[in-house]
Design a protein around this motif. Structure first.
Motif, PDB file in Angstrom:
ATOM      1  N   ILE A  93      35.505 -13.472  99.501  1.00  0.00           N
ATOM      2  CA  ILE A  93      36.387 -13.635  99.295  1.00  0.00           C
ATOM      3  C   ILE A  93      37.222 -14.955  99.949  1.00  0.00           C
ATOM      4  O   ILE A  93      37.278 -15.491 100.915  1.00  0.00           O
ATOM      5  N   PRO A  94      37.397 -15.761  99.126  1.00  0.00           N
ATOM      6  CA  PRO A  94      38.155 -17.651  99.662  1.00  0.00           C
ATOM      7  C   PRO A  94      39.930 -17.116 100.030  1.00  0.00           C
ATOM      8  O   PRO A  94      40.657 -15.330  99.551  1.00  0.00           O
ATOM      9  N   PRO A  95      40.384 -17.587 100.421  1.00  0.00           N
ATOM     10  CA  PRO A  95      41.953 -16.937 101.351  1.00  0.00           C
ATOM     11  C   PRO A  95      42.752 -17.692 100.310  1.00  0.00           C
ATOM     12  O   PRO A  95      42.514 -18.548  99.627  1.00  0.00           O
ATOM     13  N   GLY A  96      43.649 -16.440  99.398  1.00  0.00           N
ATOM     14  CA  GLY A  96      44.499 -16.075  98.382  1.00  0.00           C
ATOM     15  C   GLY A  96      43.552 -15.650  97.058  1.00  0.00           C
ATOM     16  O   GLY A  96      44.391 -15.579  96.690  1.00  0.00           O
ATOM     17  N   TRP A  97      42.874 -14.877  97.491  1.00  0.00           N
ATOM     18  CA  TRP A  97      41.749 -14.678  96.598  1.00  0.00           C
ATOM     19  C   TRP A  97      41.750 -13.225  96.266  1.00  0.00           C
ATOM     20  O   TRP A  97      41.956 -12.296  98.133  1.00  0.00           O
ATOM     21  N   CYS A 133      36.832 -12.339  90.990  1.00  0.00           N
ATOM     22  CA  CYS A 133      37.702 -12.922  91.913  1.00  0.00           C
ATOM     23  C   CYS A 133      38.571 -12.900  91.495  1.00  0.00           C
ATOM     24  O   CYS A 133      38.854 -13.514  90.624  1.00  0.00           O
ATOM     25  N   ILE A 134      40.105 -12.379  91.691  1.00  0.00           N
ATOM     26  CA  ILE A 134      41.468 -13.066  91.436  1.00  0.00           C
ATOM     27  C   ILE A 134      42.470 -13.659  91.837  1.00  0.00           C
ATOM     28  O   ILE A 134      41.921 -13.750  93.397  1.00  0.00           O
ATOM     29  N   LYS A 135      42.689 -14.940  91.174  1.00  0.00           N
ATOM     30  CA  LYS A 135      43.943 -15.816  92.690  1.00  0.00           C
ATOM     31  C   LYS A 135      44.837 -15.380  92.853  1.00  0.00           C
ATOM     32  O   LYS A 135      45.559 -14.598  91.687  1.00  0.00           O
ATOM     33  N   ALA A 136      45.366 -14.577  94.491  1.00  0.00           N
ATOM     34  CA  ALA A 136      46.857 -13.504  94.360  1.00  0.00           C
ATOM     35  C   ALA A 136      48.189 -14.940  95.115  1.00  0.00           C
ATOM     36  O   ALA A 136      48.549 -13.756  94.734  1.00  0.00           O
ATOM     37  N   MET A 174      40.175 -15.659  87.145  1.00  0.00           N
ATOM     38  CA  MET A 174      39.482 -14.812  87.820  1.00  0.00           C
ATOM     39  C   MET A 174      38.095 -16.189  87.642  1.00  0.00           C
ATOM     40  O   MET A 174      38.058 -17.057  86.904  1.00  0.00           O
ATOM     41  N   ALA A 175      37.191 -15.590  89.075  1.00  0.00           N
ATOM     42  CA  ALA A 175      35.915 -16.520  88.724  1.00  0.00           C
ATOM     43  C   ALA A 175      35.400 -15.918  89.788  1.00  0.00           C
ATOM     44  O   ALA A 175      35.391 -14.737  90.149  1.00  0.00           O
ATOM     45  N   ALA A 176      33.575 -16.593  89.203  1.00  0.00           N
ATOM     46  CA  ALA A 176      32.872 -15.559  89.538  1.00  0.00           C
ATOM     47  C   ALA A 176      32.400 -16.811  91.276  1.00  0.00           C
ATOM     48  O   ALA A 176      31.796 -17.862  90.810  1.00  0.00           O
TER      49      ALA A 176
END
Length: 653
Positions: A342-346, A488-491, A334-336
């Motif tokens: 929202i970046p790609p993949g998040w 956000c969370i990396k997906a 998770m990143a603030a």
């Protein structure tokens, strides 16, 4: 020794006999170099007598040609016989040949012979031929005769050429070559080629390899070996032969790779293709297999390292795994973010349900830890972080005991001291108000109402003279100064979008499909299909047909599914009825193919006469149950009537 009964013979002259004896006794080499021919007619007679060789001759009677020998060898069948040969070209002749003589290197006539008179024509006379003159000379020993000729004057005979060609490695081509062991007899088909008698065949696949070789096809009998490969001397290591036709071997060249001394019919013979079709289609290939002759015998276009046989490099899957493990931000990190991008993949950590198909890595990482039971099939739920602070997991430390990862916790009650009020209050009515030391603490009315203010004050008359004792005042959770961010969370497991996967497009498609938007649609349950009110699911053909059945016979039915009302249409052909008297009636019970679940609604019956519809014959219902109906037929005519068939029909549910 000369056979006195022979008409034609060869003998050594006295000089020749002496030189032969000298060669045998002293070992001095004896060189025979030239041959002379003559007509034995020095006087020019029209029909001279046949000359009889005499050992005392020192020259021929009528020599007209002397030339170097074309061949001088020991007879293969008898080592005491020297074979001398001369070839007379077509452009020399016009004379008879009746006598032959051999001369040695000293110019002495050492042997003479007579022969059947033969005319050697000139080519200019209209008929020319190359004449071969051969003398077989018996000697006591051939070991001291020098078998050497001048190669610059040698002319080859056809027989010699044929014999020598048969000894060469390159043989006459064959029509076909075998691909498997065959029976070496009769007419048959080899490699798709129908063989006729006399066809040449390369046999190379026999179980007994000694039987391999070049054969001539014999109709109705055993095959024979080809003339140019029928003796051991003619079948030599490295033998080459071209194949003219054939599905597998056509237009190819085969080589005998047996290197040992060959005894035909005993030595195993092995053949390999030297050049020809390899079975690989024309094209461009990344990987090829080459045989010992440099021919491409297999070709592929691999797309993986394994396909190229590379074992000392990482595969794509291994590289991706290492990158994923080495990444500072693995799946689930998770990143603030300070902006709403929202970046790609998040994904935003907003507690929403997401498709497992769209985000398989994150779904595997989170599992169902945050599911609340309302997720559709194939979905998982993200944690919720909007408006929340994050706190490190206690993990056995004991400061925040009993907590589970991802669990929510409300704000705790904090205690702190407040000093005496500043100033004094003149009276309780609030005419004079002291500054409240609690001001600016950031609590609201709701939070303050949740707790009890515990303090002691002194009251003198109607005036508050001051706070004599201050105890702890309990307030709500403390909120420090802060900046709002989007967590956000990396997906996705790849460090970047891999190019062939559009995560943003997958996210859209993972949503619920509607008439206006593409997406993922769920399958309706049978209850939803029967109810017929849901407009967000898909109906499968099986569920659409559920409850529908049909029997299209003389007695039959059509039953509609429940989502079409569950209506049933039934009919019964009751067959004939006995003759009904004038003014009389007859009844017959007819059984429905299906029992009515809720009962029939609209039944009726009809009947037909024996040959046609009868006027005055009336059918009515007189009884109806869930499983049967009673049909009554009344005859209002003036005579008895028979009924061919009575039929009932009904609609119900």
């Amino acid at each position: 020794m000369v056979d006195q009964t022979s008409q034609f013979y060869a003998i050594l002259t006295k000089v020749g006999a002496a030189k032969q004896a000298n060669a045998d006794a002293l070992g001095i080499p004896w060189k025979i170099t030239q041959m002379a021919v003559g007509d034995a007619n020095p006087g020019g007679l029209d029909n001279p007598p046949l000359p009889m060789p005499d050992a005392s001759w020192t020259s021929l009677l009528g020599e007209w040609r002397r030339a170097p020998l074309n061949q001088l060898k020991v007879d293969e069948r008898d080592s005491a016989v020297i074979v001398a040969e001369q070839v007379i070209p077509a452009e020399i002749g016009g004379r008879w040949i009746r006598e032959v003589g051999l001369y040695d290197a000293d110019g002495d006539l050492v042997a003479v012979a007579n022969c059947a008179p033969t005319y050697k024509p000139l080519l200019s006379q209209g008929s020319g031929r190359t004449q071969v003159v051969r003398m077989n000379l018996v000697v006591s020993s051939s070991s001291n005769v020098v078998l050497k000729i001048d190669p610059s004057v040698v002319l080859a005979t056809r027989e010699w050429v044929a014999e020598e060609l048969a000894r060469q490695d390159f043989k006459h081509s064959v029509l076909a070559a075998t691909t498997a062991a065959i029976t070496l007899s009769g007419l048959q088909t080899v490699d798709g080629v129908a063989l006729a008698a006399g066809a040449r065949v390369l046999v190379k696949n026999q179980a007994a390899a000694k039987d391999n070789g070049l054969y001539l096809v014999v109709a109705g009998g055993a095959w024979t070996r080809c003339p140019d490969a029928d003796t051991s001397a003619k079948v030599t290591p490295g033998l080459l032969v071209l194949v003219e036709r054939g599905t597998a071997n056509g237009d190819s060249c085969w080589q005998l790779i047996t290197d040992a001394t060959i005894t035909l019919g005993v030595t195993a013979l092995a053949f390999e293709m030297a050049f020809g079709r390899s079975g690989v289609a024309a094209g461009t290939y990344r990987s090829v297999k080459v045989d010992t002759y440099g021919r491409v015998v297999a070709a592929t276009n691999p797309t993986t390292l394994t396909g190229y046989g590379i074992t000392d490099a990482y595969t794509k899957t291994q590289v991706e795994a290492m990158i994923a493990e080495a990444s500072a931000m693995p799946v689930g990190f998770m990143a603030a973010l300070p902006v709403n991008k929202i970046p790609p993949g998040w994904l935003e950590v907003d507690g929403s349900a997401k498709s497992i198909a769209a985000y398989p890595d994150l779904a595997a990482f989170l599992g169902g830890a945050f599911n609340n039971g309302t997720e559709p099939a194939g979905y998982f739920r993200l944690p919720e972080s909007r408006g929340e602070f994050l706190r490190g997991w206690d993990h056995g430390r004991g400061i925040d005991a009993g907590r589970e990862l991802g669990s929510w916790q409300k704000g705790s009650v904090h205690s702190f001291d407040i000093g005496p009020a500043v100033g004094s209050v003149a009276d309780r009515s609030g005419a004079t108000t002291a500054t409240d030391a609690r001001s600016g603490l950031g609590y609201d009315a709701g939070e303050r109402a949740d707790y009890t203010l515990a303090q002691t004050v002194s009251v003198a008359g109607s005036n508050v003279t001051g706070i004599t004792d201050t105890s702890e005042i309990a307030w709500g959770a403390t909120r420090p100064r802060n900046v709002a961010v989007m967590l956000c969370i990396k997906a996705w497991n790849a460090p970047i979008n891999q190019g062939n996967i559009d995560i943003a497009a997958l996210a859209v498609l993972a949503g619920q499909a509607t008439e206006a938007n593409l997406g993922t649609a769920r399958i309706a349950t049978q209850v939803q299909v029967n109810t017929g009110t849901d407009d967000a699911t898909i109906v499968t053909p099986k569920k659409m047909r559920n409850g529908f059945s049909v029997l299209l016979e003389a007695t039959g039915y059509i039953a509609l599914p429940s989502w079409l009302g569950g209506w049933i249409l039934q009919w019964v052909n009751g067959g004939s009825m006995s003759s009904i008297a004038s003014g009389g009636s007859s009844a017959k019970t007819l059984t429905w193919p299906l029992a009515w679940p809720a009962g029939p609604l609209v039944p009726w019956v009809t009947c037909t006469g024996a040959t046609s519809n009868e006027v005055g014959m009336v059918a009515t219902t007189s009884g109806m149950t869930a499983s049967s109906i009673v049909a009554s037929v009344y005859n209002s005519t003036a005579s008895a009537k028979s009924v061919q068939s009575v039929i009932a029909f009904c609609i119900g549910r």
